[in-house]
Design a protein around this motif. Structure first.
Motif, PDB file in Angstrom:
ATOM      1  N   GLN A 166       0.826  -1.202   0.000  1.00 45.88           N
ATOM      2  CA  GLN A 166       0.000   0.000   0.000  1.00 45.88           C
ATOM      3  C   GLN A 166       0.865   1.260   0.000  1.00 45.88           C
ATOM      4  O   GLN A 166       1.959   1.284   0.559  1.00 45.88           O
ATOM      5  N   GLN A 167       0.358   2.289  -0.631  1.00 44.82           N
ATOM      6  CA  GLN A 167       1.146   3.473  -0.970  1.00 44.82           C
ATOM      7  C   GLN A 167       1.886   4.129   0.211  1.00 44.82           C
ATOM      8  O   GLN A 167       3.018   4.590   0.037  1.00 44.82           O
TER       9      GLN A 167
ATOM     10  N   ASN B   2      -1.277   0.174  -4.132  1.00 41.79           N
ATOM     11  CA  ASN B   2      -2.615   0.145  -3.549  1.00 41.79           C
ATOM     12  C   ASN B   2      -2.866   1.289  -2.569  1.00 41.79           C
ATOM     13  O   ASN B   2      -1.945   1.776  -1.904  1.00 41.79           O
ATOM     14  N   LEU B   3      -4.124   1.688  -2.492  1.00 40.21           N
ATOM     15  CA  LEU B   3      -4.533   2.661  -1.480  1.00 40.21           C
ATOM     16  C   LEU B   3      -4.501   2.013  -0.095  1.00 40.21           C
ATOM     17  O   LEU B   3      -4.612   0.782   0.029  1.00 40.21           O
ATOM     18  N   PRO B   4      -4.380   2.810   0.965  1.00 39.54           N
ATOM     19  CA  PRO B   4      -4.393   2.245   2.313  1.00 39.54           C
ATOM     20  C   PRO B   4      -5.687   1.488   2.595  1.00 39.54           C
ATOM     21  O   PRO B   4      -6.775   1.896   2.184  1.00 39.54           O
TER      22      PRO B   4
ATOM     23  N   ALA C 108      -8.659  13.035   0.707  1.00 41.89           N
ATOM     24  CA  ALA C 108      -7.577  13.757   0.026  1.00 41.89           C
ATOM     25  C   ALA C 108      -6.586  12.817  -0.647  1.00 41.89           C
ATOM     26  O   ALA C 108      -5.798  13.252  -1.501  1.00 41.89           O
ATOM     27  N   LEU C 109      -6.606  11.533  -0.286  1.00 42.25           N
ATOM     28  CA  LEU C 109      -5.640  10.573  -0.830  1.00 42.25           C
ATOM     29  C   LEU C 109      -6.161   9.809  -2.036  1.00 42.25           C
ATOM     30  O   LEU C 109      -5.391   9.083  -2.675  1.00 42.25           O
ATOM     31  N   ILE C 110      -7.442   9.954  -2.366  1.00 40.60           N
ATOM     32  CA  ILE C 110      -7.988   9.186  -3.485  1.00 40.60           C
ATOM     33  C   ILE C 110      -7.948  10.022  -4.765  1.00 40.60           C
ATOM     34  O   ILE C 110      -7.907  11.253  -4.706  1.00 40.60           O
ATOM     35  N   PRO C 111      -7.952   9.382  -5.929  1.00 35.03           N
ATOM     36  CA  PRO C 111      -7.947  10.143  -7.188  1.00 35.03           C
ATOM     37  C   PRO C 111      -9.178  11.033  -7.305  1.00 35.03           C
ATOM     38  O   PRO C 111     -10.285  10.655  -6.898  1.00 35.03           O
ATOM     39  N   ALA C 112      -8.985  12.212  -7.879  1.00 32.10           N
ATOM     40  CA  ALA C 112     -10.107  13.135  -8.061  1.00 32.10           C
ATOM     41  C   ALA C 112     -11.028  12.693  -9.187  1.00 32.10           C
ATOM     42  O   ALA C 112     -12.229  12.982  -9.163  1.00 32.10           O
TER      43      ALA C 112
ATOM     44  N   GLY D 285      -7.166   3.966  -7.840  1.00 32.56           N
ATOM     45  CA  GLY D 285      -6.010   4.291  -7.017  1.00 32.56           C
ATOM     46  C   GLY D 285      -4.726   3.705  -7.582  1.00 32.56           C
ATOM     47  O   GLY D 285      -3.690   4.387  -7.662  1.00 32.56           O
ATOM     48  N   MET D 286      -4.779   2.435  -7.978  1.00 30.44           N
ATOM     49  CA  MET D 286      -3.589   1.806  -8.546  1.00 30.44           C
ATOM     50  C   MET D 286      -3.253   2.406  -9.912  1.00 30.44           C
ATOM     51  O   MET D 286      -2.075   2.594 -10.253  1.00 30.44           O
ATOM     52  N   ALA D 287      -4.288   2.723 -10.703  1.00 30.07           N
ATOM     53  CA  ALA D 287      -4.051   3.311 -12.026  1.00 30.07           C
ATOM     54  C   ALA D 287      -3.419   4.697 -11.902  1.00 30.07           C
ATOM     55  O   ALA D 287      -2.493   5.036 -12.655  1.00 30.07           O
ATOM     56  N   ALA D 288      -3.906   5.507 -10.980  1.00 27.13           N
ATOM     57  CA  ALA D 288      -3.345   6.845 -10.802  1.00 27.13           C
ATOM     58  C   ALA D 288      -1.887   6.769 -10.366  1.00 27.13           C
ATOM     59  O   ALA D 288      -1.039   7.543 -10.838  1.00 27.13           O
TER      60      ALA D 288
END
Length: 394
Positions: free
Chosen positions: A109-110, A164-166, A187-191, A232-235
């Motif tokens: 995870q990131q 991966n996202l948390p 704030a941590l996820i893609p817009a 999340g993984m794509a960004a």
């Protein structure tokens, strides 16, 4: 090598040719020693046939056809060792061709990128990597499945990218949807999250229908989790490609995030236009040429079993070591004299302070092996005493 024109083969004939190629190309593959540092000759290749849109071929042909790609997505069944050996085989082949590689991994995870960087740089040990990334509570699949890939990356100074996202974010989205995320997590996820692909939604609905769930399970929340994983993984992957234009990125993720291009691949393509290819295993799923650009048919490879103490652990209470709540059937620890309420403080040469310590201490053990296990036991009067038992692992 068998090569035939895809258009002239029925599905049955194609699969028969694929398995014939697999059985003819190499002998049955044995799993390498779990402690082995894989190099050029230390990991035996799986016997694998490859189907692309034109023919049945082999891994060497696949590698030649991947040479002009900037990003390569290799899907996996997380618990299939042969899938991970094929991932390593492709990574190794691309490295030998001279590609400047990076490896993106779903299973880290990131927030833990610094630990991966330190591991590749040789600054921390494998055990420290697993502790710092909280691997055993955030991913849980047998680390030995991935170990050859991580060691190869370290040996050849190949960056490892946490995709991966948390888990805290996806867990909350599963309970209350994306709109329920606290500002810190939002704030941590893609817009830019794309919810408008009907084929993607249909596939997720099919998975949801088969998924064990409570009566109050909400499909939209389930969809939110899948979107967060994939977006999340794509960004993260697209950002890495944009910031490292000379790198070839190999993305390792579950097949569901790769197949048909609906998960990570098309969401990366929305962000950056680079040559790409998808590779998945065709084992255990109906043949469909739209599944991926290349479909692998590897022989089964099993990891050796890990030895078990046969204890149920209390991972919540504080204090030195880990508490024992009970025992499994035929527990070697119980047979040796360990009791419920004891606290394990060492196994073999390893001190035990956490669940990760137990997993690491037993990782390369085998059933039937005997290890010394030291415990703390509370006495009726006068505090506790340290006792050591020779435990036969099961």
């Amino acid at each position: 090598m068998i090569q035939r024109v895809f258009n002239f083969l029925s599905t049955t004939a194609l699969l028969t040719a694929a398995f014939t190629a697999a059985s003819a190309s190499a002998p049955d593959t044995e799993a390498p020693s779990a402690g082995m540092l894989p190099g050029q000759d230390e990991i035996r290749d799986t016997a694998t046939a490859v189907v692309d849109t034109a023919r049945v071929a082999g891994i060497d042909d696949l590698l030649a056809r991947l040479g002009d790609k900037r990003v390569i997505y290799i899907g996996e069944s997380h618990d299939r060792y042969e899938d991970h050996l094929n991932q390593l085989r492709i990574i190794r082949g691309l490295h030998e061709q001279g590609h400047d590689l990076a490896i993106g991994m779903e299973f880290f995870q990131q927030p833990f990128q610094a630990a991966l960087d330190a591991f590749v740089a040789g600054e921390i040990s494998e055990s420290e990597l697993l502790k710092r990334t909280e691997y055993f509570t955030r991913w849980r699949f047998d680390y030995r499945l991935y170990r050859p890939i991580l060691r190869f990356a370290r040996e050849h100074d190949i960056p490892l990218i946490a995709l991966n996202l948390p888990k805290e974010i996806t867990d909350q989205a599963g309970d209350g949807g994306i709109d329920s995320l606290i500002p810190e997590h939002a704030a941590l996820i893609p817009a830019d999250i794309d919810r408008d692909d009907p084929a993607y939604r249909e596939r997720v609905e099919a998975v949801f229908a088969m998924h064990p769930k409570d009566d109050d399970a909400d499909f939209e929340h389930f969809l939110d989790v899948q979107l967060l994983w994939d977006e999340g993984m794509a960004a993260r992957a697209a950002g890495y490609l944009r910031g490292h234009p000379d790198k070839t990125l190999v993305v390792l993720a579950g097949t569901g995030h790769v197949e048909y291009g609906h998960g990570i691949p098309d969401r990366v393509a929305r962000r950056i236009d680079v040559p790409a290819a998808t590779v998945v295993s065709g084992k255990m799923r109906p043949f469909d040429p739209a599944l991926a650009d290349f479909i692998l048919y590897p022989q089964r490879v099993e990891l050796p079993a890990t030895g078990l103490l046969g204890v149920m652990l209390d991972t919540e209470s504080g204090g030195e070591g880990l508490g024992i709540d009970g025992f499994s059937e035929n527990s070697g620890a119980k047979a040796a004299g360990v009791e419920a309420g004891d606290r394990i403080v060492s196994v073999g040469d390893s001190a035990i302070d956490s669940y990760a310590d137990i997993r690491i201490a037993l990782m390369d053990s085998r059933p039937g092996e005997t290890l010394p296990v030291e415990v703390l036991r509370e006495k009726m009067i006068g505090g506790s005493e340290r006792l050591t038992f020779d435990v036969e692992l099961h």
